[in-house]
Motif scaffolding. Structure first.
Motif, PDB file in Angstrom:
ATOM      1  N   UNK A  84       0.816  -1.206   0.000  1.00 14.25           N
ATOM      2  CA  UNK A  84       0.000   0.000   0.000  1.00 14.25           C
ATOM      3  C   UNK A  84       0.849   1.255   0.000  1.00 14.25           C
ATOM      4  N   UNK A  85       1.896   1.275   0.821  1.00 13.69           N
ATOM      5  CA  UNK A  85       2.827   2.403   0.793  1.00 13.69           C
ATOM      6  C   UNK A  85       4.212   1.863   0.485  1.00 13.69           C
ATOM      7  N   UNK A 181      14.159   2.516  11.717  1.00 13.88           N
ATOM      8  CA  UNK A 181      13.149   3.255  12.477  1.00 13.88           C
ATOM      9  C   UNK A 181      13.809   4.154  13.520  1.00 13.88           C
ATOM     10  N   UNK A 182      14.859   3.666  14.140  1.00 13.39           N
ATOM     11  CA  UNK A 182      15.556   4.495  15.130  1.00 13.39           C
ATOM     12  C   UNK A 182      16.122   5.761  14.490  1.00 13.39           C
ATOM     13  N   UNK A 418       6.809   0.224   7.690  1.00 20.04           N
ATOM     14  CA  UNK A 418       5.935   1.392   7.772  1.00 20.04           C
ATOM     15  C   UNK A 418       5.234   1.523   9.127  1.00 20.04           C
ATOM     16  N   UNK A 419       4.915   0.396   9.760  1.00 21.53           N
ATOM     17  CA  UNK A 419       4.317   0.450  11.104  1.00 21.53           C
ATOM     18  C   UNK A 419       5.348   0.906  12.132  1.00 21.53           C
ATOM     19  N   UNK A 420       6.564   0.378  12.041  1.00 18.03           N
ATOM     20  CA  UNK A 420       7.602   0.727  13.010  1.00 18.03           C
ATOM     21  C   UNK A 420       8.021   2.188  12.906  1.00 18.03           C
ATOM     22  N   UNK A 421       7.970   2.744  11.697  1.00 18.31           N
ATOM     23  CA  UNK A 421       8.459   4.105  11.484  1.00 18.31           C
ATOM     24  C   UNK A 421       7.415   5.175  11.774  1.00 18.31           C
ATOM     25  N   UNK A 422       6.194   4.775  12.170  1.00 14.63           N
ATOM     26  CA  UNK A 422       5.166   5.747  12.536  1.00 14.63           C
ATOM     27  C   UNK A 422       5.505   6.398  13.882  1.00 14.63           C
TER      28      UNK A 422
END
Length: 435
Positions: A84-85, A181-182, A418-422
């Motif tokens: 999706x992204x 993500x960090x 994408x979930x971790x980077x929110x």
């Protein structure tokens, strides 16, 4: 043939207006996704409202999710995509990457179905440590390999992120995307991230196929199939066939909070996505971290496919589904590690309510239909199960647990990075602001 007074110009204008109307209607749905396919259920702008509500009213947001068209229909022809992204965790940064550097995940030799022959050793500031002795029996010792930052000062570490892999047992991927993500977290000044104070660790959970294919060493612990994700016991090497994967996490938490190893550690976060999220939820419920540091652990649970349900008020109860109340979906027939806590169900559930947890759900993660009846008693797809589980927590505890948080993430599907980077995940995992 006469068309609109024989005016081809007027006809063309009407066609263009009609097309513009269609495009405008689609734009709301595609909004900010950049996707070629898009959800038929709810536009990104409407999903944004659910995401915003989940911050202060998780149960209200869950109720809104359950009103999404067809989300509770097993055969509702739901739209679902892993793409999706941009930013699948393998090859590119997400649109909300905030300008942070993105480092691709290295490849392994082999795959999770047939087994790995060779796994990455050193990459992107991480290394594979194969020297940690987990247990000694007589003259034999067994080790648990793990990925960790290649360079760190143990005296400086104040926060450790302990990461489960996903179904593919690819711990190298999960520590790498958590590292990405960090770097995004470091760009958010309000989070005040000091990378010298954070350590990432991701244990390797080999299975018998990896042992047969060569990735697992002769003195390294391995499990059967995906049993590691539900606390099952090890299958080898010889002499070490009774070790729960949850004992491995106990071991790492003991190591993290041992002042002789890390004298200044204040907090640990256990994190997992998909199958790793299932493992995290079950460890949060049944794990045995020592009382001395139990309150210094938080849990991030992203897009799990199923849960150990806390009561038997299922969405889709069925007398023919005997497995709904059995491990790992319920408390019955729990493995040896969890047996005592499963029998003391009331106190185990009470302690779970005190756990500091962030549940993160992609609002387009409406796949994950199962051919097994037990997951389907919890809901027809991952998103529905997540929303129903949030509602069940209020039912079990009388109100939604004050120590727990929910983030319904707009227009993200079953995507780990994408979930971790929110932002809410970054804040929860890397910052002390929500501890």
């Amino acid at each position: 043939m006469r068309v609109l007074g024989n005016s081809p110009t007027l006809f063309a204008v009407l066609i263009v207006c009609l097309l513009l109307h269609v495009v405008e209607a689609q734009d709301e749905v595609r909004e900010r996704t950049g996707a070629h396919l898009f959800a038929r259920q709810l536009s990104c702008s409407k999903q944004k409202g659910i995401e915003s509500k989940s911050k202060s009213d998780p149960v209200g947001a869950a109720n809104d999710v359950l009103k999404i068209k067809d989300v509770l229909e097993a055969d509702g022809d739901l739209w679902f995509s892993n793409n999706l992204v941009s930013g699948t965790g393998d090859d590119e940064q997400v649109p909300w990457g905030h300008g942070a550097e993105f480092k691709p995940t290295p490849a392994a030799l082999g795959n999770y179905l047939s087994g790995y022959a060779l796994i990455p050793d050193s990459f992107n500031g991480f290394k594979l440590n194969r020297s940690m002795v987990f247990r000694t029996e007589g003259s034999k010792s067994v080790k648990v390999p793990f990925y960790v930052n290649a360079n760190y000062d143990a005296d400086s570490i104040e926060r450790v992120v302990l990461i489960w892999p996903g179904q593919w047992r690819d711990s190298w991927k999960y520590i790498n995307i958590m590292g990405n993500a960090q770097r995004v977290a470091e760009t958010h000044d309000q989070l005040n991230i000091d990378k010298s104070k954070i350590l990432l660790i991701s244990p390797m959970f080999f299975n018998q196929k990896d042992a047969d294919s060569g990735a697992a060493g002769d003195d390294e612990l391995y499990f059967k199939n995906a049993g590691w994700a539900v606390g099952d016991t090890s299958r080898g090497p010889s002499g070490f066939t009774n070790v729960s994967s949850f004992e491995v996490m106990d071991f790492f938490l003991d190591h993290i909070f041992d002042k002789s190893n890390f004298p200044n550690v204040k907090h640990a976060v256990m994190a997992g996505h998909s199958m790793g999220a299932q493992a995290t939820q079950r460890y949060a419920l049944f794990g045995k971290p020592k009382k001395a540091y139990r309150d210094n652990i938080s849990y991030w649970i992203g897009n799990p496919g199923s849960y150990t349900w806390l009561d038997e008020k299922y969405y889709n109860s069925s007398s023919s589904c005997d497995s709904a109340s059995k491990w790992p979906f319920g408390f019955d027939h729990a493995p040896k590690y969890a047996e005592k806590k499963a029998k003391n169900k009331e106190s185990t559930i009470s302690r779970y309510g005190d756990r500091r947890i962030l549940y993160s759900f992609g609002l387009n993660d409406n796949g994950g239909q199962s051919d097994r009846c037990a997951p389907n008693t919890q809901g027809p797809n991952r998103l529905a199960r997540g929303a129903l589980y949030v509602k069940s927590l209020k039912s079990v505890f009388g109100d939604f647990p004050s120590n727990q948080l929910v983030d319904f993430v707009e227009c993200v599907s079953h995507q780990d990075y994408p979930m971790m980077a929110k932002f809410r995940t970054l804040e929860f995992v890397f910052s002390s602001r929500t501890d």
